[in-house]
Design an enzyme around this catalytic site. Structure first.
Site, PDB file in Angstrom:
ATOM      1  N   LYS A  88     -19.748  11.042  72.225  1.00 45.25           N
ATOM      2  CA  LYS A  88     -20.035  11.199  70.789  1.00 45.25           C
ATOM      3  C   LYS A  88     -20.878  10.028  70.266  1.00 45.25           C
ATOM      4  O   LYS A  88     -21.835  10.226  69.540  1.00 45.25           O
ATOM      5  CB  LYS A  88     -18.736  11.263  69.966  1.00 45.25           C
ATOM      6  CG  LYS A  88     -17.813  12.400  70.335  1.00 45.25           C
ATOM      7  CD  LYS A  88     -16.642  12.518  69.359  1.00 45.25           C
ATOM      8  CE  LYS A  88     -15.734  11.294  69.332  1.00 45.25           C
ATOM      9  NZ  LYS A  88     -14.993  11.055  70.600  1.00 45.25           N
TER      10      LYS A  88
ATOM     11  N   ARG B  11     -17.136   2.170  80.796  1.00 44.49           N
ATOM     12  CA  ARG B  11     -17.936   1.954  79.589  1.00 44.49           C
ATOM     13  C   ARG B  11     -17.971   0.471  79.210  1.00 44.49           C
ATOM     14  O   ARG B  11     -16.974  -0.227  79.265  1.00 44.49           O
ATOM     15  CB  ARG B  11     -17.326   2.751  78.427  1.00 44.49           C
ATOM     16  CG  ARG B  11     -18.013   2.491  77.106  1.00 44.49           C
ATOM     17  CD  ARG B  11     -17.793   3.601  76.136  1.00 44.49           C
ATOM     18  NE  ARG B  11     -16.460   3.610  75.564  1.00 44.49           N
ATOM     19  CZ  ARG B  11     -16.053   4.514  74.667  1.00 44.49           C
ATOM     20  NH1 ARG B  11     -16.874   5.491  74.311  1.00 44.49           N
ATOM     21  NH2 ARG B  11     -14.840   4.471  74.175  1.00 44.49           N
TER      22      ARG B  11
ATOM     23  N   ARG C 163      -4.580   7.647  74.594  1.00 46.73           N
ATOM     24  CA  ARG C 163      -5.582   8.185  73.662  1.00 46.73           C
ATOM     25  C   ARG C 163      -5.855   9.669  73.935  1.00 46.73           C
ATOM     26  O   ARG C 163      -6.063  10.452  73.008  1.00 46.73           O
ATOM     27  CB  ARG C 163      -6.886   7.376  73.765  1.00 46.73           C
ATOM     28  CG  ARG C 163      -6.735   5.992  73.147  1.00 46.73           C
ATOM     29  CD  ARG C 163      -7.857   5.085  73.550  1.00 46.73           C
ATOM     30  NE  ARG C 163      -9.131   5.477  72.986  1.00 46.73           N
ATOM     31  CZ  ARG C 163     -10.309   5.161  73.525  1.00 46.73           C
ATOM     32  NH1 ARG C 163     -10.361   4.452  74.639  1.00 46.73           N
ATOM     33  NH2 ARG C 163     -11.419   5.530  72.937  1.00 46.73           N
TER      34      ARG C 163
HETATM   35  P1  AMP Z   1     -13.085   5.515  68.600  1.00 43.82           P
HETATM   36  O1  AMP Z   1     -14.039   4.371  68.679  1.00 43.82           O
HETATM   37  O2  AMP Z   1     -13.575   6.653  67.763  1.00 43.82           O
HETATM   38  O3  AMP Z   1     -12.620   5.969  69.966  1.00 43.82           O
HETATM   39  O4  AMP Z   1     -11.781   4.959  67.836  1.00 43.82           O
HETATM   40  C1  AMP Z   1     -11.027   3.893  68.361  1.00 43.82           C
HETATM   41  C2  AMP Z   1      -9.654   3.853  67.710  1.00 43.82           C
HETATM   42  O5  AMP Z   1      -9.790   3.665  66.297  1.00 43.82           O
HETATM   43  C3  AMP Z   1      -8.835   5.141  67.845  1.00 43.82           C
HETATM   44  O6  AMP Z   1      -8.130   5.207  69.082  1.00 43.82           O
HETATM   45  C4  AMP Z   1      -7.900   5.025  66.645  1.00 43.82           C
HETATM   46  O7  AMP Z   1      -6.882   4.080  66.886  1.00 43.82           O
HETATM   47  C5  AMP Z   1      -8.826   4.433  65.583  1.00 43.82           C
HETATM   48  N1  AMP Z   1      -9.540   5.493  64.824  1.00 43.82           N
HETATM   49  C6  AMP Z   1     -10.867   5.743  64.811  1.00 43.82           C
HETATM   50  N2  AMP Z   1     -11.170   6.772  64.000  1.00 43.82           N
HETATM   51  C7  AMP Z   1      -9.999   7.192  63.479  1.00 43.82           C
HETATM   52  C8  AMP Z   1      -9.629   8.242  62.574  1.00 43.82           C
HETATM   53  N3  AMP Z   1     -10.554   9.072  62.054  1.00 43.82           N
HETATM   54  N4  AMP Z   1      -8.312   8.376  62.259  1.00 43.82           N
HETATM   55  C9  AMP Z   1      -7.389   7.550  62.768  1.00 43.82           C
HETATM   56  N5  AMP Z   1      -7.644   6.553  63.642  1.00 43.82           N
HETATM   57  C10 AMP Z   1      -8.946   6.372  63.993  1.00 43.82           C
END
Ligand code: AMP
Length: 221
Positions: A17, A131, A175
């Site tokens: 993404k 990554r 996750r």
């Molecule tokens: P990402 O970089 O999108 O993989 O996000 C990393 C971490 O940030 C996730 O595992 C969540 O702990 C938190 N996070 C990111 N976006 C959200 C969201 N929309 N709602 C809740 N937690 C989020």
């Protein structure tokens, strides 16, 4: 002339993404709104939000909706989102999706569509474990699939590459479970609303880009 886009990128961690969002941002002059990036910055700067969010992020759990929704609402009002936006990592729950609809409605806007990037479990683990992210500009690399020219150094800005704490194997599993339980239901949510466009997320970055463009109806070409 690039057309505008207002889209959500939906998919498990490691679906690509971020990579596609960064490219869409340049291609359509839209802004990439990555809640993960915003939260990581807040954690690094030890802001009140960052202090509250850190424990959730480190164990691979979702940060409570109450902390996320206002943050996105404010971000979408900023000038650079006027020409369009690519939401990357938001919404992640049905409740966030409902909030997003309300936020956009108040702004007199609507999503063009939701791009659901599909990648099998095995590929996700391989991608996340390899990554590396640039501390300076946030550019993404992979140790074997997309390595930088010089080990540990960003090709774009010379910044240091690091492995996100939550990209370690123990947290990846957590996750993915959270994704299945809380985020995957959004696929049906958007399908039922006729907004879903499904994209095969396996292959070279360029191939996936072409599929994304096709799903967007080749707008702006
Ligand atoms: P990402 O970089 O999108 O993989 O996000 C990393 C971490 O940030 C996730 O595992 C969540 O702990 C938190 N996070 C990111 N976006 C959200 C969201 N929309 N709602 C809740 N937690 C989020």
């Amino acid at each position: 002339m690039a057309g505008s886009v207002r889209v959500v990128l939906l998919g498990p961690p490691g679906a690509g993404k971020g990579t596609q969002a960064k490219w869409l941002q340049e291609r359509f002059e839209a802004c990439q709104v990555s809640t993960g990036d915003i939260l990581r910055k807040a954690v690094a700067e030890q802001t009140p939000l960052g202090k509250q969010a850190a424990a959730y992020i480190n164990r691979g759990a979702l940060v409570p909706d109450s902390l996320i929704v206002d943050l996105v609402a404010e971000r979408l009002k900023e000038k650079d989102c006027d020409k369009g936006f690519v939401l990357d990592g938001f919404p992640r729950t049905i409740s966030q999706a409902e909030s997003l609809e309300e936020i956009l409605k108040k702004m007199g806007l609507a999503l063009d569509c939701v791009l659901s990037v599909q990648v099998p479990h095995r590929v996700i683990v391989e991608r996340l474990a390899g990554r590396r992210t640039c501390k300076g500009c946030g550019a993404l690399y992979h140790l074997t699939l997309d390595p930088p020219s010089k080990e540990g150094v960003c090709d774009r800005c010379g910044g240091e590459l690091y492995q996100r704490d939550d990209d370690r194997e123990e947290t990846i599993t957590a996750r993915l479970k959270v994704y299945e339980a809380q985020t995957a239901p959004l696929v049906n949510y958007y399908r039922e609303r006729g907004m879903l466009r499904e994209i095969d997320g396996v292959g070279k970055v360029n191939e996936i880009r072409s599929r994304v463009l096709q799903a967007l109806g080749d707008r702006g070409t």
